[in-house]
Scaffold this motif. Structure first.
Motif, PDB file in Angstrom:
ATOM      1  N   GLN A   7       0.826  -1.120   0.028  1.00  0.00           N
ATOM      2  CA  GLN A   7      -0.035  -0.139  -0.069  1.00  0.00           C
ATOM      3  C   GLN A   7       0.997   1.195   0.091  1.00  0.00           C
ATOM      4  OE1 GLN A   7      -2.772   0.343   3.377  1.00  0.00           O
ATOM      5  NE2 GLN A   7      -3.716   1.986   2.516  1.00  0.00           N
ATOM      6  N   ASN A  42      -3.446   5.848  -0.803  1.00  0.00           N
ATOM      7  CA  ASN A  42      -4.602   5.070  -1.189  1.00  0.00           C
ATOM      8  C   ASN A  42      -4.657   4.116  -2.145  1.00  0.00           C
ATOM      9  OD1 ASN A  42      -7.500   5.093  -0.494  1.00  0.00           O
ATOM     10  ND2 ASN A  42      -7.937   6.272  -2.191  1.00  0.00           N
ATOM     11  N   GLN A  43      -3.374   4.025  -2.589  1.00  0.00           N
ATOM     12  CA  GLN A  43      -3.001   3.014  -3.545  1.00  0.00           C
ATOM     13  C   GLN A  43      -2.674   1.576  -3.343  1.00  0.00           C
ATOM     14  OE1 GLN A  43      -1.215   5.256  -6.871  1.00  0.00           O
ATOM     15  NE2 GLN A  43      -2.904   5.205  -7.848  1.00  0.00           N
ATOM     16  N   TRP A  72      -0.517  -0.099 -10.000  1.00  0.00           N
ATOM     17  CA  TRP A  72      -0.862   0.662  -8.693  1.00  0.00           C
ATOM     18  C   TRP A  72      -2.446   1.328  -9.094  1.00  0.00           C
ATOM     19  CZ3 TRP A  72       1.413   0.751  -4.401  1.00  0.00           C
ATOM     20  CH2 TRP A  72       2.871   0.902  -4.370  1.00  0.00           C
ATOM     21  N   VAL A  73      -3.220   0.892  -8.256  1.00  0.00           N
ATOM     22  CA  VAL A  73      -4.766   1.378  -8.314  1.00  0.00           C
ATOM     23  C   VAL A  73      -5.387   1.752  -6.973  1.00  0.00           C
ATOM     24  CG1 VAL A  73      -5.362  -1.191  -7.782  1.00  0.00           C
ATOM     25  CG2 VAL A  73      -6.978   0.127  -9.109  1.00  0.00           C
ATOM     26  N   ASP A  74      -6.250   2.468  -7.213  1.00  0.00           N
ATOM     27  CA  ASP A  74      -7.062   3.176  -5.785  1.00  0.00           C
ATOM     28  C   ASP A  74      -7.384   2.001  -5.159  1.00  0.00           C
ATOM     29  OD1 ASP A  74      -6.167   5.708  -6.288  1.00  0.00           O
ATOM     30  OD2 ASP A  74      -7.991   6.323  -7.356  1.00  0.00           O
ATOM     31  N   LYS A  75      -7.538   1.933  -3.902  1.00  0.00           N
ATOM     32  CA  LYS A  75      -7.957   0.840  -3.341  1.00  0.00           C
ATOM     33  C   LYS A  75      -9.510   0.815  -3.267  1.00  0.00           C
ATOM     34  CE  LYS A  75      -7.875   1.437   1.191  1.00  0.00           C
ATOM     35  NZ  LYS A  75      -7.482   1.786   2.992  1.00  0.00           N
ATOM     36  N   GLU A  76     -10.253   1.734  -3.726  1.00  0.00           N
ATOM     37  CA  GLU A  76     -11.643   1.803  -3.672  1.00  0.00           C
ATOM     38  C   GLU A  76     -12.046   1.251  -4.841  1.00  0.00           C
ATOM     39  OE1 GLU A  76      -9.918   4.652  -2.670  1.00  0.00           O
ATOM     40  OE2 GLU A  76     -10.493   4.247  -0.351  1.00  0.00           O
ATOM     41  N   GLU A  77     -11.084   1.174  -5.886  1.00  0.00           N
ATOM     42  CA  GLU A  77     -11.478   0.853  -7.422  1.00  0.00           C
ATOM     43  C   GLU A  77     -10.831  -0.563  -7.417  1.00  0.00           C
ATOM     44  OE1 GLU A  77      -9.690   3.719  -9.998  1.00  0.00           O
ATOM     45  OE2 GLU A  77     -10.856   5.439  -8.981  1.00  0.00           O
ATOM     46  N   ALA A  78     -10.130  -0.917  -6.750  1.00  0.00           N
ATOM     47  CA  ALA A  78      -9.452  -2.368  -6.962  1.00  0.00           C
ATOM     48  C   ALA A  78     -10.640  -3.445  -7.172  1.00  0.00           C
ATOM     49  CB  ALA A  78      -8.527  -2.553  -5.879  1.00  0.00           C
TER      50      ALA A  78
END
Length: 157
Positions: free
Chosen positions: A14, A17-18, A107-113
């Motif tokens: 992490q 937020n990614q 790398w991706v936003d946690k909310e979009e993963a």
């Protein structure tokens, strides 16, 4: 009959937020997005295996790692216990590999993963990396019928 135990690690990396995920191709097994991880080599410690796997699969050197929980399944028909020790990496250094061995890195936003294609078992486990405390998830599996049996889940503060 001999009990067969397989030990693996998984590390959610992490950065703010990614999170860093690997897009595993079909030929590697478990296709879709997944966190870095892999087999624990004997006699290495489980946490050392987690740190090594992050380095091998991403190029990053772990600086801070926290144990998050155990996810396991047992297949009584094969006398198999498959254990995955899960970690959260929140500090690291280095550069991502240009040609990672397990699949492309993202790398991706946690909310979009969770919108990404991934195995159902990883999708279920994903939020547990970010909860307070640790978790324990255990399920019975019948490989002959490809069905899941009794599941036990506990969250510890």
């Amino acid at each position: 009959m001999t009990l067969n135990v397989k030990l693996y690690t998984m590390c959610m990396v992490q950065n703010g937020n990614q999170v860093l995920l690997i897009n595993r191709p079909d030929k590697k097994g478990f296709p879709g997005y997944i966190a870095p991880g892999g087999k624990v080599d004997f006699p290495e410690s489980i946490v050392d295996a987690a740190i090594r796997e992050v380095k091998e699969e991403t190029g990053l050197t772990v600086k801070r790692i926290a144990y998050k929980g155990l996810d396991e399944f047992c297949d009584p028909g094969q006398n198999l216990r498959y254990m995955v020790f899960n970690y959260l990496v929140t500090e690291f250094e280095g550069e991502l590999l240009q040609n990672p061995p397990e699949g492309d890195l993202l790398w991706v936003d946690k909310e979009e993963a969770l919108e990404l294609p991934m195995q159902s078992w990883f999708k279920r486990r994903f939020p547990l990396f970010f909860n307070q405390g640790t978790f324990e998830l255990s399920a019975l599996w019948d490989s002959q019928t490809n069905t899941e049996g009794k599941e036990t889940f506990r969250q510890y503060e």
